[in-house]
Structure formats: C-alpha cells, structure tokens
Design a protein around this motif. Structure first.
Motif, mmCIF file in Angstrom:
data_model
loop_
_atom_site.group_PDB
_atom_site.id
_atom_site.type_symbol
_atom_site.label_atom_id
_atom_site.label_comp_id
_atom_site.label_asym_id
_atom_site.label_seq_id
_atom_site.Cartn_x
_atom_site.Cartn_y
_atom_site.Cartn_z
ATOM 1 N N GLY A 108 -38.910 -103.448 65.811
ATOM 2 C CA GLY A 108 -38.490 -104.645 65.091
ATOM 3 C C GLY A 108 -39.196 -104.869 63.776
ATOM 4 O O GLY A 108 -39.139 -105.972 63.225
ATOM 5 N N ARG A 109 -39.851 -103.820 63.264
ATOM 6 C CA ARG A 109 -40.651 -103.972 62.037
ATOM 7 C C ARG A 109 -40.625 -102.661 61.266
ATOM 8 O O ARG A 109 -40.882 -101.599 61.828
ATOM 9 C CB ARG A 109 -42.081 -104.363 62.399
ATOM 10 C CG ARG A 109 -42.979 -104.662 61.230
ATOM 11 C CD ARG A 109 -44.375 -105.030 61.740
ATOM 12 N NE ARG A 109 -44.899 -103.939 62.577
ATOM 13 C CZ ARG A 109 -45.534 -102.878 62.106
ATOM 14 N NH1 ARG A 109 -45.731 -102.763 60.796
ATOM 15 N NH2 ARG A 109 -45.980 -101.953 62.906
ATOM 16 N N VAL A 110 -40.292 -102.750 59.991
ATOM 17 C CA VAL A 110 -40.188 -101.560 59.147
ATOM 18 C C VAL A 110 -40.974 -101.780 57.860
ATOM 19 O O VAL A 110 -40.927 -102.864 57.270
ATOM 20 C CB VAL A 110 -38.717 -101.236 58.810
ATOM 21 C CG1 VAL A 110 -38.632 -100.095 57.810
ATOM 22 C CG2 VAL A 110 -37.947 -100.870 60.075
ATOM 23 N N ILE A 111 -41.710 -100.752 57.445
ATOM 24 C CA ILE A 111 -42.478 -100.803 56.202
ATOM 25 C C ILE A 111 -41.828 -99.890 55.163
ATOM 26 O O ILE A 111 -41.502 -98.729 55.449
ATOM 27 C CB ILE A 111 -43.940 -100.364 56.431
ATOM 28 C CG1 ILE A 111 -44.643 -101.356 57.358
ATOM 29 C CG2 ILE A 111 -44.695 -100.275 55.108
ATOM 30 C CD1 ILE A 111 -46.047 -100.937 57.728
ATOM 31 N N LEU A 112 -41.637 -100.402 53.969
ATOM 32 C CA LEU A 112 -41.139 -99.650 52.828
ATOM 33 C C LEU A 112 -42.255 -99.597 51.789
ATOM 34 O O LEU A 112 -43.040 -100.543 51.669
ATOM 35 C CB LEU A 112 -39.904 -100.328 52.223
ATOM 36 C CG LEU A 112 -38.838 -100.836 53.200
ATOM 37 C CD1 LEU A 112 -37.753 -101.583 52.450
ATOM 38 C CD2 LEU A 112 -38.242 -99.677 53.983
ATOM 39 N N LEU A 113 -42.332 -98.522 51.036
ATOM 40 C CA LEU A 113 -43.453 -98.414 50.098
ATOM 41 C C LEU A 113 -43.069 -97.669 48.831
ATOM 42 O O LEU A 113 -42.115 -96.896 48.797
ATOM 43 C CB LEU A 113 -44.643 -97.730 50.763
ATOM 44 C CG LEU A 113 -44.462 -96.307 51.317
ATOM 45 C CD1 LEU A 113 -44.761 -95.275 50.246
ATOM 46 C CD2 LEU A 113 -45.351 -96.096 52.529
ATOM 47 N N ALA A 114 -43.849 -97.941 47.791
ATOM 48 C CA ALA A 114 -43.687 -97.256 46.507
ATOM 49 C C ALA A 114 -45.026 -97.220 45.796
ATOM 50 O O ALA A 114 -45.803 -98.174 45.861
ATOM 51 C CB ALA A 114 -42.653 -97.958 45.634
ATOM 52 N N LEU A 155 -35.005 -108.540 67.029
ATOM 53 C CA LEU A 155 -34.232 -107.361 66.669
ATOM 54 C C LEU A 155 -35.004 -106.102 67.020
ATOM 55 O O LEU A 155 -36.107 -105.891 66.522
ATOM 56 C CB LEU A 155 -33.918 -107.381 65.164
ATOM 57 C CG LEU A 155 -32.930 -106.348 64.640
ATOM 58 C CD1 LEU A 155 -31.582 -106.487 65.315
ATOM 59 C CD2 LEU A 155 -32.769 -106.494 63.129
ATOM 60 N N THR A 156 -34.444 -105.281 67.902
ATOM 61 C CA THR A 156 -35.136 -104.070 68.353
ATOM 62 C C THR A 156 -34.515 -102.802 67.782
ATOM 63 O O THR A 156 -34.906 -101.698 68.154
ATOM 64 C CB THR A 156 -35.120 -103.984 69.886
ATOM 65 O OG1 THR A 156 -33.760 -103.969 70.350
ATOM 66 C CG2 THR A 156 -35.851 -105.163 70.500
ATOM 67 N N THR A 157 -33.549 -102.955 66.874
ATOM 68 C CA THR A 157 -32.880 -101.777 66.300
ATOM 69 C C THR A 157 -33.187 -101.616 64.813
ATOM 70 O O THR A 157 -32.572 -100.790 64.150
ATOM 71 C CB THR A 157 -31.355 -101.890 66.494
ATOM 72 O OG1 THR A 157 -30.886 -103.096 65.862
ATOM 73 C CG2 THR A 157 -31.006 -101.915 67.973
ATOM 74 N N LEU A 158 -34.128 -102.406 64.303
ATOM 75 C CA LEU A 158 -34.397 -102.362 62.863
ATOM 76 C C LEU A 158 -34.919 -101.005 62.437
ATOM 77 O O LEU A 158 -34.500 -100.447 61.419
ATOM 78 C CB LEU A 158 -35.404 -103.458 62.503
ATOM 79 C CG LEU A 158 -35.663 -103.687 61.010
ATOM 80 C CD1 LEU A 158 -34.379 -104.051 60.285
ATOM 81 C CD2 LEU A 158 -36.705 -104.788 60.819
ATOM 82 N N TYR A 159 -35.817 -100.446 63.224
ATOM 83 C CA TYR A 159 -36.378 -99.132 62.902
ATOM 84 C C TYR A 159 -35.297 -98.067 62.898
ATOM 85 O O TYR A 159 -35.275 -97.179 62.044
ATOM 86 C CB TYR A 159 -37.471 -98.783 63.908
ATOM 87 C CG TYR A 159 -38.123 -97.440 63.667
ATOM 88 C CD1 TYR A 159 -39.172 -97.321 62.771
ATOM 89 C CD2 TYR A 159 -37.674 -96.298 64.325
ATOM 90 C CE1 TYR A 159 -39.783 -96.093 62.541
ATOM 91 C CE2 TYR A 159 -38.279 -95.066 64.101
ATOM 92 C CZ TYR A 159 -39.325 -94.971 63.214
ATOM 93 O OH TYR A 159 -39.907 -93.755 62.987
ATOM 94 N N GLN A 160 -34.369 -98.140 63.863
ATOM 95 C CA GLN A 160 -33.288 -97.152 63.937
ATOM 96 C C GLN A 160 -32.339 -97.299 62.767
ATOM 97 O O GLN A 160 -31.819 -96.307 62.232
ATOM 98 C CB GLN A 160 -32.521 -97.325 65.246
ATOM 99 C CG GLN A 160 -33.366 -97.107 66.486
ATOM 100 C CD GLN A 160 -32.625 -97.464 67.761
ATOM 101 O OE1 GLN A 160 -31.458 -97.818 67.725
ATOM 102 N NE2 GLN A 160 -33.318 -97.374 68.892
#
Length: 496
Positions: free
Chosen positions: A325-331, A481-486
C-alpha cells in the motif's frame, strides 16, 4: 565540549563517550541486538579523535580546522560517506544570527565531498537549576524556550541535525514505591534534555529525532537523573571497559544521532551509489513525528512539534523499499540556477477513489553553497509545489514565463495546489523540505497525473556556479489499498 585544553591524548577512550556513540552507529538498537543474540557487524567504523581524555578540544588548532582535517582524511583514506558528529558547544546556542564557522565548515564539506554529516542537536544541562521539581509541569513547553535552542554546529543547514525522544518513561519497577521519583515524559515523547529550533532562516531544526534516552526527577536527591546514572532512563550502548562490563545505559542527543547514522548506513548499503542528498531525502520521507508528541495536554501542537522533532523518527525499512500500500518514486538531477523542472506523478484510479486516508509526501534535499560571513547564509534556494487538476503544458507555460523575469517563482491558483502539513514558506527556508498532502475524499476529479514543480533560484552564488544538485522523492500511501505496489511497478523514477 569545546573548552580548549593542552591535556594529553591517549590511545584509550577514557570517558567512554566515543565507544558508546560508535557502538550505536555500528549496531543500532543495542538492546534489540542483545535480545536477538546477533552482533554481526554490517559496517566498518573509522573514527577520528578530536578531543582529549576530558572531552576538550586542543588549544593550538581552531575547532573548524580540526574537524575539517579529520573529515577530509577519513573521506580520502577510508572513503567514508557518512559522518557522525556527536559534539557541540553548549556556550553557543543559536540566537538567530549567522551560523558559526564550525557549522559552516561542515556544510561546505558536505557539499564539496558529497557526504552525509549527522550532528547531535545538543543537550540542556541546566534543567535542575532552572526548574527544580517544577520541571514536570514545565515540560514540554520549556523545550520551545530560547534556553533550549540548538547549539553550534547543529545549525548547519546541509548536515542532518538530530534531536532525542525517549525510549520509555525511565522508571524501574522499584520506583513505584518511591513517591519522590517522577517521570517527566513517556515513550516517543521528546527527551527532557533535547534542544529545539528553529535554525538559520527559520528552517526546521532538528531535521530528525531518534531514541536517545530519558531523564526522571529524583526528589530524594533533588536532581534530574538520566540514563548515565540510572539504567532504566537510558538506551543501551557498549561499555568502553568490556572486561569490567559489556554494556551501559546512556542519555543524550549524542546517542540519538548515531541511531540515524546507522539507519543511513543501512540505506546506503541498499543504494550504494546514492548521493548524500538522496540519503537525506529518503530518510526524511520515511520519518514521522510520533503521535505521543501532540497527545499530551498543554503539550506541543502540529505547528510547534516540528521545531522539537523535525520531520520525526526515520524508518530505514520504509526509506529503502515499497510495500503493498506504499510506493516510493525518486529522482536525482541537477538544475540550472533560475530554472525549473516538472515531474509527473502517476495517480492510479484505485488510489483516487478507494475509501480511506490517502497520502502523498514529497521530500526535496539539496546542497547549496553556504557562507557564515554572509547575512544571507545560503547562496541558492529551492522549492516545490504539488500540483493537480491541470496538465503538463499549463505547468510548463507558467514556469517558462518566470525564467524570463526576476522575483519569486509564480504561484498556481490555490485550487490546483495540494495543501500540505508543512507550508511552503516554512519548507523553503531549509535545504531539506518535506510536505505531506492527506485526504479522505474521492479525488477522481483531479485526474490520474499530478505534477511536482521544482524551482531553483540564485541568491549570492558566484557566476562560476551554474547548477544545483538535488534529490526528489515522493511517497504514495493508502491505508486501504493493497494493490498500489502492483499497479506502479518498482523501481520507478519520476519522469521529468
């Protein structure tokens, strides 16, 4: 300590301060290590001795020069990337002027060598004389007083400054029968001795907090007792005389700082090529101010808590990885001064309309030139906005016009800017800028793409400096939400 001394240096750690700090930096939570019976070393510790056996600096060399020599040698000879400085000058609490030379030297080294420097916020040692038994009722408001301000070099703008929170109330079972022994704070509340901000330009300082022990009021002796004297009031560290005793308890921001250094090292082990900016950004992205900080009656509120706790306690596991339920984006990038960049943030449909609390957190870290001889300490400033309900062309068009003009970057209509817990004015005073948008309402009307607009502005930086390095990280989190990573395959880099 910073009092000058001609006292001789010895090969042993006579006072034990360095051993305690190094053991926490190497192993993290020593108590947990004992319980797990696991002391496998994951990192190498290279140390430089800069004080004598009594904790005083030498007379024949200025402290900034001594620290610079030590840091450069450790960087050159051992390729050290993370530096823990659990030292400070209690005679120089920050009063709102320019930073001292020590802090400025650390900032200059952090920028030049691309290293992460972690500094303890400092401890108040006058609490018994100042408050006596009234300290229980005076807590935590006295943490916001001028007497509790961070000390040099904790004012360093690029270094991570670390304050302390308590690991427990500091009481032993036997204390229940002694009415004169009274706890001052409980688990995850600010330690009674920790110091607070703001820092230079009003920036949030300390940046982070971690467990550094506690202190209790001892009525029978009429004094404040911390973990250095009372085991239950301190966190565990290794003893400097292991033949006599393996472990000892400790209290102080000196021991909170290496907890953050340990977490930074864990992060670096997973991302070996990470810049110091990325390490700072991810650590702050993973941090949260404990709920206990604002729950106390007549305690700290959401506005004052960051001045004592910064962005909170970092979570090394959260910093380095995503979950269901947690996603990290980076730049990571460089930006021409007086220019801007726009990054796309994908917002899945399920994130928009699934019931429950959703969160978008943005963390920006950069390392501008800094000089303590200038009234305006930072030579470059940066900022960001999280924008929704518009398109890429509109965002670019607004900022293209700004690059041709002088003055502050243009603002978007309020309806397009995501409101965050830390406002833009407070964020943009520092080099580590974190803000969180939270909401429970359906946000479908804003579309499936948000934008982070990042700008960079020259102040006094010389013409030879044309670009500014920075790291930007974004975390999407939804409680139901448990599908965010997918939905968002990892690892993902923000699209510029």
């Amino acid at each position: 300590m910073t009092r000058s001394s001609s006292y001789a240096y010895s090969a042993s750690d006579t006072a034990g301060h360095g051993t305690s700090v190094a053991s926490i930096a190497a192993f993290g939570d020593i108590s947990a290590r004992v319980s797990a019976k696991n002391f496998d070393a994951q990192f190498r510790i290279a140390s430089a001795r800069v004080v004598d056996d009594r904790g005083y600096f030498p007379k024949n060399q200025p402290v900034p020069d001594l620290m610079e020599t030590a840091i450069r040698q450790l960087s050159r000879d051992y390729a050290c990337r993370i530096f823990n400085v659990s030292l400070g000058n209690p005679k120089k609490p920050y009063r709102g002027a320019k930073p001292e030379a020590w802090a400025a030297t650390l900032d200059a080294l952090a920028r030049e060598l691309d290293i992460l420097i972690i500094v303890s916020a400092g401890n108040r040692d006058d609490l018994t004389n100042s408050y006596r038994d009234g300290i229980v009722s005076a807590y935590p408001q006295y943490l916001l007083s001028d007497a509790s301000r961070i000390i040099d070099p904790a004012t360093a703008a690029i270094a991570l400054t670390v304050g302390s929170v308590a690991h427990g109330n500091g009481l032993e079972d036997a204390d229940e029968e002694l009415a004169g022994i009274r706890p001052i704070c409980g688990f995850e509340e600010p330690s009674p001795f920790t110091r607070s901000g703001p820092g230079v330009r009003g920036m949030i300082k300390p940046d982070l907090v971690d467990f550094g022990g506690n202190a209790v009021w001892d009525g029978p002796t009429g004094g404040l007792v911390n973990g250095n004297q009372k085991e239950a009031a301190g966190i565990w560290a290794m003893h400097h005389k292991p033949i006599e005793k393996l472990f000892r308890s400790r209290s102080g921001t000196s021991f909170a700082a290496p907890n953050v250094a340990y977490k930074a090292a864990l992060l670096l082990s997973q991302i070996p090529d990470a810049s110091a900016n990325l390490l700072r950004s991810l650590l702050a992205l993973s941090a949260n101010i404990p709920k206990a900080v604002t729950l106390r009656a007549r305690g700290l509120n959401e506005k004052t808590a960051p001045m004592v706790c910064g962005y909170g306690i970092p979570n090394a596991e959260y910093a380095v990885s995503s979950d269901d339920g947690r996603v990290i984006l980076l730049a990571e990038d460089e930006l021409l001064l007086d220019h801007f960049a726009v990054f796309e943030v994908p917002i899945p449909t399920e994130f928009q309309n699934t019931k429950g609390t959703r969160e978008i957190r943005v963390s920006l870290a950069f390392d501008p030139p800094a000089r303590h001889t200038r009234a305006d300490y930072l030579g470059v400033t940066m900022g960001w906005r999280l924008v929704r309900g518009t398109d890429e062309a509109a965002v670019f068009d607004r900022y293209r016009k700004w690059t041709k003009e002088e003055g502050k970057p243009p603002e978007f209509p309020q309806r397009l800017v995501c409101p965050t817990d830390v406002g833009s004015d407070q964020r943009e005073s520092g080099t580590l800028q974190v803000g969180t948008y939270r909401g429970k309402q359906d946000i479908t009307k804003y579309g499936d793409t948000y934008y982070v607009a990042v700008w960079c502005s020259r102040r006094w930086a010389p013409a030879t400096i044309e670009k500014q390095r920075y790291a930007l990280t974004v975390q999407l989190r939804h409680e139901n939400l448990t599908t965010l990573y997918q939905t968002l395959s990892q690892p993902i880099k923000l699209r510029a």
